[in-house]
Design an enzyme around this catalytic site. Sequence first.
Site, PDB file in Angstrom:
ATOM      1  N   ASP A  71      29.609 -24.822  12.011  1.00 52.38           N
ATOM      2  CA  ASP A  71      29.674 -24.809  13.470  1.00 52.38           C
ATOM      3  C   ASP A  71      29.992 -26.180  14.047  1.00 52.38           C
ATOM      4  OD1 ASP A  71      27.109 -25.524  12.397  1.00 52.38           O
ATOM      5  OD2 ASP A  71      26.312 -25.526  14.429  1.00 52.38           O
ATOM      6  N   ARG A  93      42.038 -26.501  11.899  1.00 51.60           N
ATOM      7  CA  ARG A  93      40.642 -26.014  11.907  1.00 51.60           C
ATOM      8  C   ARG A  93      40.610 -24.552  11.448  1.00 51.60           C
ATOM      9  NH1 ARG A  93      40.700 -28.943  16.904  1.00 51.60           N
ATOM     10  NH2 ARG A  93      40.843 -27.029  18.143  1.00 51.60           N
ATOM     11  N   LYS A 183      22.151 -20.971  17.170  1.00 58.67           N
ATOM     12  CA  LYS A 183      21.551 -22.247  16.776  1.00 58.67           C
ATOM     13  C   LYS A 183      21.549 -23.227  17.932  1.00 58.67           C
ATOM     14  CE  LYS A 183      23.393 -26.299  15.069  1.00 58.67           C
ATOM     15  NZ  LYS A 183      24.135 -27.173  14.162  1.00 58.67           N
ATOM     16  N   GLU A 223      15.937 -25.746  15.874  1.00 64.26           N
ATOM     17  CA  GLU A 223      16.281 -26.919  15.056  1.00 64.26           C
ATOM     18  C   GLU A 223      15.992 -28.247  15.752  1.00 64.26           C
ATOM     19  OE1 GLU A 223      20.394 -27.061  13.780  1.00 64.26           O
ATOM     20  OE2 GLU A 223      20.094 -28.914  12.654  1.00 64.26           O
ATOM     21  N   GLU A 225      15.959 -31.624  14.794  1.00 63.53           N
ATOM     22  CA  GLU A 225      16.270 -32.471  13.624  1.00 63.53           C
ATOM     23  C   GLU A 225      15.607 -33.831  13.781  1.00 63.53           C
ATOM     24  OE1 GLU A 225      20.398 -32.878  12.496  1.00 63.53           O
ATOM     25  OE2 GLU A 225      19.943 -34.492  11.091  1.00 63.53           O
ATOM     26  N   LYS A 265      14.981 -24.394  11.499  1.00 59.67           N
ATOM     27  CA  LYS A 265      15.885 -25.256  10.736  1.00 59.67           C
ATOM     28  C   LYS A 265      15.353 -26.682  10.795  1.00 59.67           C
ATOM     29  CE  LYS A 265      20.760 -26.369  10.207  1.00 59.67           C
ATOM     30  NZ  LYS A 265      22.091 -25.821  10.097  1.00 59.67           N
ATOM     31  N   GLY A 308      21.290 -32.876   6.513  1.00 55.08           N
ATOM     32  CA  GLY A 308      21.059 -34.148   7.188  1.00 55.08           C
ATOM     33  C   GLY A 308      21.695 -35.390   6.595  1.00 55.08           C
ATOM     34  N   GLY A 309      22.665 -35.259   5.701  1.00 53.31           N
ATOM     35  CA  GLY A 309      23.306 -36.437   5.117  1.00 53.31           C
ATOM     36  C   GLY A 309      22.896 -36.672   3.665  1.00 53.31           C
ATOM     37  N   SER A 334      20.409 -24.031   5.214  1.00 56.67           N
ATOM     38  CA  SER A 334      21.402 -23.811   6.270  1.00 56.67           C
ATOM     39  C   SER A 334      22.215 -25.094   6.339  1.00 56.67           C
ATOM     40  CB  SER A 334      20.715 -23.529   7.610  1.00 56.67           C
ATOM     41  OG  SER A 334      21.684 -23.433   8.637  1.00 56.67           O
ATOM     42  N   TYR A 396      26.717 -34.065  15.862  1.00 60.01           N
ATOM     43  CA  TYR A 396      27.257 -32.836  15.295  1.00 60.01           C
ATOM     44  C   TYR A 396      28.168 -32.117  16.263  1.00 60.01           C
ATOM     45  CZ  TYR A 396      27.422 -29.462  11.676  1.00 60.01           C
ATOM     46  OH  TYR A 396      27.867 -28.700  10.636  1.00 60.01           O
TER      47      TYR A 396
HETATM   48  P1  13P Z   1      23.986 -30.697   7.943  1.00 59.99           P
HETATM   49  O1  13P Z   1      23.511 -29.770   6.856  1.00 59.99           O
HETATM   50  O2  13P Z   1      25.330 -31.295   7.670  1.00 59.99           O
HETATM   51  O3  13P Z   1      22.937 -31.723   8.294  1.00 59.99           O
HETATM   52  O4  13P Z   1      24.205 -29.809   9.246  1.00 59.99           O
HETATM   53  C1  13P Z   1      23.146 -29.502  10.051  1.00 59.99           C
HETATM   54  C2  13P Z   1      23.475 -28.549  11.112  1.00 59.99           C
HETATM   55  O5  13P Z   1      22.725 -28.430  12.067  1.00 59.99           O
HETATM   56  C3  13P Z   1      24.654 -27.692  11.010  1.00 59.99           C
HETATM   57  O6  13P Z   1      24.489 -26.509  11.751  1.00 59.99           O
END
Ligand code: 13P
Length: 396
Positions: A71, A93, A183, A223, A225, A265, A308-309, A334, A396
């Site tokens: 996404d 894309r 999400k 989510e 993060e 998430k 997350g990298g 995910s 993102y």
């Molecule tokens: P990553 O797994 O690259 O951290 O992506 C997180 C995300 O929120 C994608 O929907």
Amino acid sequence: MASASFLKSSPILNKSEWLNGQSLRQPSATVVRCNPVAPSPLTIRAGAYADELVKTAKTIASPGRGILAMDESNATCGKRLASIGLENTEANRQAFRTLLVSVPGLGNYVSGAILFEETLYQSTVEGKKIVDVLVEQGIVPGIKTDKGLVPLAGSNDESWCQGLDGLASRSAAYYQQGARFCKWRTVVSIPNGPSALAVKEAAWGLARYAAISQDNGLVPIVEPEILLDGEHGIDETFEVAQKVWAEVFFYLAQNNVMFEGILLKPSMVTPGAECKERATPEKVAEYTLNLLHRRIPPAVPGIMFLSGGQSEVEATLNLNAMNQSPNPWHVSFSYARALQNTCLKTWGGRPENVSAAQEALLIRAKANSLAQLGKYTGEGESEESKKGMFVKGYTY
Ligand code: 13P
């Protein structure tokens, strides 16, 4: 528990159910009682979609499967394409996303795919609706509904996530287009605090979004993060994560969100990316499961981690370590970067590499499927899949 009827009917969504549900249903009731014969004081505001939300969430949280996050906003997708020397055009894309969704057998390991709005309404290069390709693979289509991060005025250089205005009507339209889950990603920064204001804003925004999404038939992925950025150790991540999740569940409850119809998430509990002391998968699993046990009610069906990298292999090893003994929730993936990276590099924008790139995605999906079952060994992984993908200040 939200409704007696969902206990009796099939616990997971079958393909025809989500295909037939393309037209919006009329709400029949706004309050769902635990037991219709002897009403209990426990009432849960779940709306007309209660049964379907529970089925959708269970379908996504099914054994050996997880979510392919694809996404990326157009700007982020552009960065990915630039890394293999491609221009950020709609055609490029579309080509990459066609490659991803049409991997033969992907549905054995992937139960849901999160799409960006452009992709939800897009067709493959061959002219078939992407949503239809996913459904044929047994993969539930999802949609990113947040509108991204902007600076949070009055904070310590932190951000908040936009998107609540018009969310109900957008969600209803996405449902009609075939999406069944969604999400919303907001972030919390440890080096910048996090301030009480930023945590409260993140939690409140997620809770409002979750309530609106459920009202419109979409299972919300919640989510918050906790960014990897920083030099802090794993204990500090744990402390911050405890605060964040306490607040998220406080506001989810205040907003009458039905916990059986959400997915989470989270970030795994790890040291900051610039911390000298690294943590083994066993330590990450111990801290992360400890956090989840303290903060997440067992009514929640699935915990679908972001990567997350982390490198592809690291994310898989950590997930595997978390599934060495039974958990009250489905603990799965995910991932975006940790599923797509080797696939993207292998493709390189060349039509002759499509099959090899699809095979690379299938390898990662299968590895994470094994990790969901606690059976991943880490043998035979490529060098590319061991490379970290952390980017400071990643958006993102
Ligand atoms: P990553 O797994 O690259 O951290 O992506 C997180 C995300 O929120 C994608 O929907």
